[in-house]
Design a protein around this motif. Structure first.
Motif, short mmCIF file in Angstrom:
data_model
loop_
_atom_site.label_atom_id
_atom_site.label_comp_id
_atom_site.label_asym_id
_atom_site.label_seq_id
_atom_site.Cartn_x
_atom_site.Cartn_y
_atom_site.Cartn_z
N PRO A 142 -30.33 -29.92 38.16
CA PRO A 142 -30.44 -28.46 37.98
C PRO A 142 -31.74 -27.92 38.58
CG PRO A 142 -29.73 -29.52 35.95
CD PRO A 142 -30.15 -30.62 36.89
N SER A 143 -31.64 -26.81 39.27
CA SER A 143 -32.79 -26.15 39.87
C SER A 143 -32.37 -24.73 40.24
CB SER A 143 -33.25 -26.90 41.13
OG SER A 143 -32.30 -26.78 42.17
N PRO A 144 -33.33 -23.87 40.62
CA PRO A 144 -32.94 -22.52 41.03
C PRO A 144 -31.95 -22.52 42.19
CG PRO A 144 -35.30 -22.61 40.63
CD PRO A 144 -34.80 -24.03 40.55
N GLN A 149 -22.57 -23.45 39.42
CA GLN A 149 -21.47 -23.44 40.38
C GLN A 149 -21.70 -24.46 41.49
OE1 GLN A 149 -20.79 -19.68 42.34
NE2 GLN A 149 -18.64 -20.13 42.74
N THR A 150 -22.95 -24.58 41.94
CA THR A 150 -23.26 -25.56 42.98
C THR A 150 -23.02 -26.97 42.49
OG1 THR A 150 -25.02 -24.06 43.75
CG2 THR A 150 -25.00 -26.27 44.66
N ARG A 151 -23.50 -27.27 41.28
CA ARG A 151 -23.33 -28.61 40.72
C ARG A 151 -21.85 -28.92 40.51
NH1 ARG A 151 -27.33 -26.49 37.51
NH2 ARG A 151 -26.26 -26.79 35.50
N SER A 152 -21.10 -27.92 40.08
CA SER A 152 -19.67 -28.11 39.87
C SER A 152 -18.96 -28.47 41.18
CB SER A 152 -19.06 -26.84 39.28
OG SER A 152 -17.66 -26.96 39.12
N GLN A 188 -25.90 -35.22 30.67
CA GLN A 188 -26.67 -34.39 29.76
C GLN A 188 -26.96 -33.01 30.36
OE1 GLN A 188 -30.21 -36.47 28.47
NE2 GLN A 188 -29.06 -38.10 27.49
N ASP A 189 -26.13 -32.62 31.31
CA ASP A 189 -26.29 -31.31 31.95
C ASP A 189 -26.19 -30.20 30.91
OD1 ASP A 189 -25.97 -30.30 35.10
OD2 ASP A 189 -25.36 -28.83 33.62
N THR A 190 -26.89 -29.10 31.17
CA THR A 190 -26.82 -27.97 30.23
C THR A 190 -25.44 -27.33 30.20
OG1 THR A 190 -27.64 -26.52 32.00
CG2 THR A 190 -29.27 -27.41 30.47
N SER A 191 -24.63 -27.58 31.25
CA SER A 191 -23.27 -27.05 31.29
C SER A 191 -22.29 -28.13 30.82
CB SER A 191 -22.92 -26.61 32.71
OG SER A 191 -21.53 -26.39 32.84
N ILE A 192 -21.52 -27.84 29.80
CA ILE A 192 -20.55 -28.81 29.31
C ILE A 192 -19.45 -29.04 30.34
CG2 ILE A 192 -19.07 -27.13 28.15
CD1 ILE A 192 -20.00 -30.70 26.96
N ALA A 193 -19.19 -28.03 31.19
CA ALA A 193 -18.18 -28.20 32.24
C ALA A 193 -18.61 -29.28 33.23
CB ALA A 193 -17.93 -26.88 32.97
N ILE A 194 -19.91 -29.33 33.56
CA ILE A 194 -20.42 -30.36 34.45
C ILE A 194 -20.30 -31.73 33.79
CG2 ILE A 194 -22.42 -31.18 35.76
CD1 ILE A 194 -21.28 -28.53 36.74
N SER A 289 -24.46 -39.10 19.71
CA SER A 289 -25.55 -38.14 19.50
C SER A 289 -25.53 -37.12 20.63
CB SER A 289 -26.91 -38.85 19.43
OG SER A 289 -26.92 -39.85 18.44
N PRO A 290 -24.52 -36.26 20.70
CA PRO A 290 -24.39 -35.33 21.83
C PRO A 290 -25.57 -34.37 21.92
CG PRO A 290 -22.88 -34.73 20.06
CD PRO A 290 -23.46 -36.06 19.69
N VAL A 291 -26.03 -34.18 23.15
CA VAL A 291 -27.12 -33.25 23.42
C VAL A 291 -26.55 -31.83 23.42
CG1 VAL A 291 -28.88 -32.55 25.09
CG2 VAL A 291 -28.37 -34.99 24.75
N ALA A 292 -27.28 -30.90 22.84
CA ALA A 292 -26.84 -29.50 22.81
C ALA A 292 -26.67 -28.99 24.23
CB ALA A 292 -27.84 -28.65 22.06
N TYR A 293 -25.73 -28.09 24.42
CA TYR A 293 -25.47 -27.55 25.74
C TYR A 293 -25.44 -26.03 25.68
CZ TYR A 293 -20.72 -27.54 23.80
OH TYR A 293 -19.61 -27.35 23.00
N GLY A 294 -25.43 -25.41 26.85
CA GLY A 294 -25.54 -23.97 26.95
C GLY A 294 -26.86 -23.61 27.59
N VAL A 295 -26.98 -22.40 28.07
CA VAL A 295 -28.20 -21.96 28.76
C VAL A 295 -29.43 -22.18 27.91
CG1 VAL A 295 -29.37 -20.00 29.83
CG2 VAL A 295 -26.89 -20.27 30.10
N ASP A 296 -29.34 -21.87 26.63
CA ASP A 296 -30.46 -22.02 25.71
C ASP A 296 -30.23 -23.14 24.70
OD1 ASP A 296 -31.86 -19.78 26.81
OD2 ASP A 296 -30.46 -18.47 25.75
N GLY A 297 -29.27 -24.03 25.00
CA GLY A 297 -28.98 -25.12 24.07
C GLY A 297 -28.43 -24.64 22.75
#
Length: 368
Positions: A142-144, A149-152, A188-194, A289-297
């Motif tokens: 992840p980066s600016p 969408q790019t990672r997907s 562990q991406d912030t997007s669960i879709a990824i 132990s799933p890591v929280a996801y979403g823009v702000d977790g």
């Protein structure tokens, strides 16, 4: 339309004309543009035009994206996808991924490349010649510049390149690629879709295309498997000749698989990566132990879709591939599985939740 009709009447041969043995004279007054309007340009020309627009920095972003979108539609046909190599279009397409272009253009280029690679060994080989893996896996961080969408789309393109392609999967371990670590981090991406797409890809690479012997210990190298399972695997990575000498292998999209059946056997490298790169631990941790996801977790609850895919991966690893589990891994999974069984109301309900049959759930728990 009226002018086209008049042109066709004026340039057609009368039915009442006397037959002649002489070949028809070449018409010098035919306008190629009118012919193109009637018959349409061949796909090869349209593909070249689309790529020319896509790489032209003087064109607007909308024009470049539209050209790539049209190209993606054309290369859905496998013959057109294979023409990318003949038309020398792979290089300019790949260059878009490393050029100073907008994220939207890179996303569209990834889409085109991924579509061309889907179930197409010939395209996989042609694209692999450009050493694309370091570039593709770099998008997973992840980066600016690397948006969700790019990672997907990067996962989509990687799937097209890696599935049933052992030579490409083998290259994931190269130091300049570090592909397995990138895929591990994507769990562990912030997007669960990824995360879902990554675990699905890992599962696809782990599925064997032939039965796995229970005595399997070390991944077989690319090449023909030895007749004796205890014999040293062949180190030959060059395609093996066809087993059927009576039937010639003609060049087509899947000729590579016919020349070397082991090419599609990706599980040997995936199994090794699961053990050596800590991917198995990452998969277990991602469900226990799933890591929280979403823009702000903000989402802390387990995602059932991801969990189902992860359990299928663990079943494939431990049951189908006879992959080893350490004592601590077994204990962690056993305690967690028992708690999930209690919370679901029993083994049958848990199997349904994980989309496993009762037999599959029993096979998996027997490994713990």
């Amino acid at each position: 339309m009226e002018s086209l009709l008049r042109w066709s009447i004026q340039n057609s041969t009368s039915l009442d004309s006397a037959p002649s043995d002489r070949p028809p004279a070449r018409r010098e007054d035919l306008n190629p543009e009118i012919i193109d309007m009637i018959l349409g340009k061949p796909d090869s020309e349209l593909m070249k035009e689309d790529v020319a627009v896509a790489i032209d920095s003087s064109k607007s972003e909308d024009e470049r994206i539209a050209a790539l979108d049209h190209l993606e539609m054309l290369i859905e046909q496998i013959d057109n996808a294979n023409n990318l190599e003949k038309l020398k279009l792979w290089d300019p397409l790949h260059s878009l991924l490393t050029s100073q272009v907008s994220t939207e253009i890179k996303v569209q280029a990834l889409w085109v490349i991924g579509t061309a690679l889907q179930n197409n060994p010939a395209a996989q080989d042609a694209y692999l010649a450009f050493n694309p893996l370091p570039t593709l896996v770099s998008f997973l961080t992840p980066s600016p510049e690397s948006t969700t969408q790019t990672r997907s789309k990067a996962i989509y393109t990687l799937s097209g390149l890696l599935k049933h392609n052992a030579p490409a999967v083998k290259l994931l371990s190269n130091p300049d690629t570090n592909g397995w670590q990138k895929l591990k981090d994507a769990l562990q991406d912030t997007s669960i879709a990824i995360r879902r797409k990554t675990i699905f890809l890992l599962g696809a690479l782990l599925i064997p295309t032939s039965p796995v012997p229970q005595t399997h210990q070390q991944p077989l190298l690319l090449g023909n498997a030895p007749a004796n399972p205890n014999a040293t695997p062949s180190t030959n990575t060059r395609p093996a000749p066809s087993e059927s000498s009576n039937e010639p292998i003609h060049d087509n999209s899947h000729a590579a698989h016919l020349r070397d059946a082991s090419r599609s056997q990706t599980y040997t490298f995936a199994l090794e990566a699961f053990e050596k790169n800590g991917i198995l631990d990452a998969v277990i941790s991602s469900i226990v132990s799933p890591v929280a996801y979403g823009v702000d977790g903000e989402n802390t609850e387990a995602d059932h879709d991801y969990e189902e895919k992860a359990l299928r991966v663990l079943h494939t690893y431990s049951v189908t591939c006879h992959g080893p589990l350490s004592a601590s891994q077994k204990e962690t999974l056993k305690r967690w599985t028992e708690s999930q069984k209690t919370g679901s109301g029993g083994a049958q309900q848990l199997a349904e939740r994980w989309n496993l049959t009762g037999t599959e759930l029993g096979e998996f728990t027997a490994k713990l």
